[in-house]
Scaffold this active site. Sequence first.
Site, PDB file in Angstrom:
ATOM      1  N   TYR A  33      42.422  -8.464 -40.115  1.00 42.31           N
ATOM      2  CA  TYR A  33      42.234  -9.823 -39.604  1.00 42.31           C
ATOM      3  C   TYR A  33      40.773 -10.092 -39.294  1.00 42.31           C
ATOM      4  CZ  TYR A  33      41.624  -8.273 -34.724  1.00 42.31           C
ATOM      5  OH  TYR A  33      41.143  -7.705 -33.573  1.00 42.31           O
ATOM      6  N   LYS A 147      38.971  -3.806 -39.228  1.00 45.44           N
ATOM      7  CA  LYS A 147      39.555  -4.743 -38.252  1.00 45.44           C
ATOM      8  C   LYS A 147      41.042  -4.882 -38.564  1.00 45.44           C
ATOM      9  CE  LYS A 147      38.083  -8.919 -35.734  1.00 45.44           C
ATOM     10  NZ  LYS A 147      38.136  -8.329 -34.408  1.00 45.44           N
ATOM     11  N   GLU A 179      32.858   1.564 -27.727  1.00 43.09           N
ATOM     12  CA  GLU A 179      32.860   0.108 -27.539  1.00 43.09           C
ATOM     13  C   GLU A 179      33.840  -0.198 -26.415  1.00 43.09           C
ATOM     14  OE1 GLU A 179      34.365  -1.958 -31.030  1.00 43.09           O
ATOM     15  OE2 GLU A 179      35.788  -0.372 -31.451  1.00 43.09           O
ATOM     16  N   LEU A 203      33.975  -1.193 -34.123  1.00 40.58           N
ATOM     17  CA  LEU A 203      34.027  -2.360 -34.999  1.00 40.58           C
ATOM     18  C   LEU A 203      32.603  -2.905 -35.143  1.00 40.58           C
ATOM     19  CD1 LEU A 203      36.147  -4.294 -36.402  1.00 40.58           C
ATOM     20  CD2 LEU A 203      35.486  -5.875 -34.595  1.00 40.58           C
TER      21      LEU A 203
HETATM   22  N1  PDD Z   1      37.706  -8.873 -31.191  1.00 43.29           N
HETATM   23  N2  PDD Z   1      35.210  -4.449 -30.935  1.00 43.29           N
HETATM   24  C1  PDD Z   1      36.526  -4.726 -30.935  1.00 43.29           C
HETATM   25  C2  PDD Z   1      37.494  -3.603 -30.771  1.00 43.29           C
HETATM   26  C3  PDD Z   1      36.967  -6.070 -31.067  1.00 43.29           C
HETATM   27  O1  PDD Z   1      38.275  -6.342 -31.071  1.00 43.29           O
HETATM   28  C4  PDD Z   1      35.998  -7.107 -31.186  1.00 43.29           C
HETATM   29  C5  PDD Z   1      36.378  -8.549 -31.333  1.00 43.29           C
HETATM   30  C6  PDD Z   1      34.630  -6.759 -31.167  1.00 43.29           C
HETATM   31  C7  PDD Z   1      33.539  -7.794 -31.313  1.00 43.29           C
HETATM   32  O2  PDD Z   1      33.438  -8.281 -32.639  1.00 43.29           O
HETATM   33  P1  PDD Z   1      32.885  -9.757 -32.920  1.00 43.29           P
HETATM   34  O3  PDD Z   1      31.574  -9.864 -32.259  1.00 43.29           O
HETATM   35  O4  PDD Z   1      32.792  -9.808 -34.401  1.00 43.29           O
HETATM   36  O5  PDD Z   1      33.873 -10.740 -32.351  1.00 43.29           O
HETATM   37  C8  PDD Z   1      34.280  -5.419 -31.063  1.00 43.29           C
HETATM   38  C9  PDD Z   1      38.190 -10.207 -31.498  1.00 43.29           C
HETATM   39  C10 PDD Z   1      37.432 -11.327 -30.869  1.00 43.29           C
HETATM   40  C11 PDD Z   1      39.684 -10.229 -31.244  1.00 43.29           C
HETATM   41  O6  PDD Z   1      40.327  -9.266 -31.638  1.00 43.29           O
HETATM   42  O7  PDD Z   1      40.198 -11.212 -30.706  1.00 43.29           O
END
Ligand code: PDD
Length: 286
Positions: A33, A147, A179, A203
């Site tokens: 996703y 993801k 993270e 991620l």
């Molecule tokens: N999640 N690490 C993890 C485990 C995440 O789920 C996310 C973002 C990030 C940050 O990635 P980005 O800057 O591309 O949003 C890092 C999204 C927002 C979610 O699952 O809703």
Amino acid sequence: MSDMVYLNGAFMPLDEARIPVLDRGFIFGDGVYEVVPAYSRRPFRMAEHLVRLQHSLDGIRLANPHTDAEWTTLMHDLITKNGGEDQSIYLQVTRGVAKRDHAFPKDMKQTVFMMSSPLTTPPQTQIDNGVSAITASDFRWLKCDVKSVSLLGNCLLRQMAADVGAVETILFRDGKLTEASASNVFVVKDGVLLAPPKNNLVLPGITYDVVLEIAHAREFEVEVREISEAETRNADEIWVTSSTKEVLAITTLDDKPVGDGAPGMLFKRMHTLYQEFKRDVMRKPA
Ligand code: PDD
């Protein structure tokens, strides 16, 4: 908001969208996703999100059902149909529907789903005061750069924070910062911005990249390297970043103040620069 979604070739109201129970996304969590923020109805960093989507699809050996041009059109159509100014676009691709078998069945057709919700960024009180986080051991799999919709590990870790009224769970694996359950993490020590490297344990955040881009452009002192648990616990500042949280200061870690317990100088600068960066990008012609 009219809650219009996209499913396998058609737009429809959310409550009319149906998928068969044998979808491998439902049975195995076999899918990937993206979450793309849209400001003033314009997707932010869409090209980068589509590159990451391709990386995730490659990581699970699933063909991309759409070209970038098709994804772009779909995203714009979804934004227009939903109508809010700032939206959070969720898109998901699963391996599709087949009799249950762990191995990939042949000739599958991917399930493609997209939805939009109002983009809710952190309230001003959280920006001004920061938020609390807890820590936990990172027990997720070794492909955290994908993801994947298989988010049970992340959900269990995030719930640990929710149980104690904290906003995030910051993760350590083998004594190193990875993270957080749904965001990337930065640390500030003695004026230096530290970021864990992008590898299979994290991620590759789109917001992480934006923050580093701004930091380099504004000549912050930056080090991208492994960060120990001890360094994290002794940090002057800790930030979390994501498409929905943007940049947020962690001011309490495991009930102890981070630095002096208030958002730090570097955070305040970065938060302002991030908002400016967003505005500038959105002002440019599409
Ligand atoms: N999640 N690490 C993890 C485990 C995440 O789920 C996310 C973002 C990030 C940050 O990635 P980005 O800057 O591309 O949003 C890092 C999204 C927002 C979610 O699952 O809703």
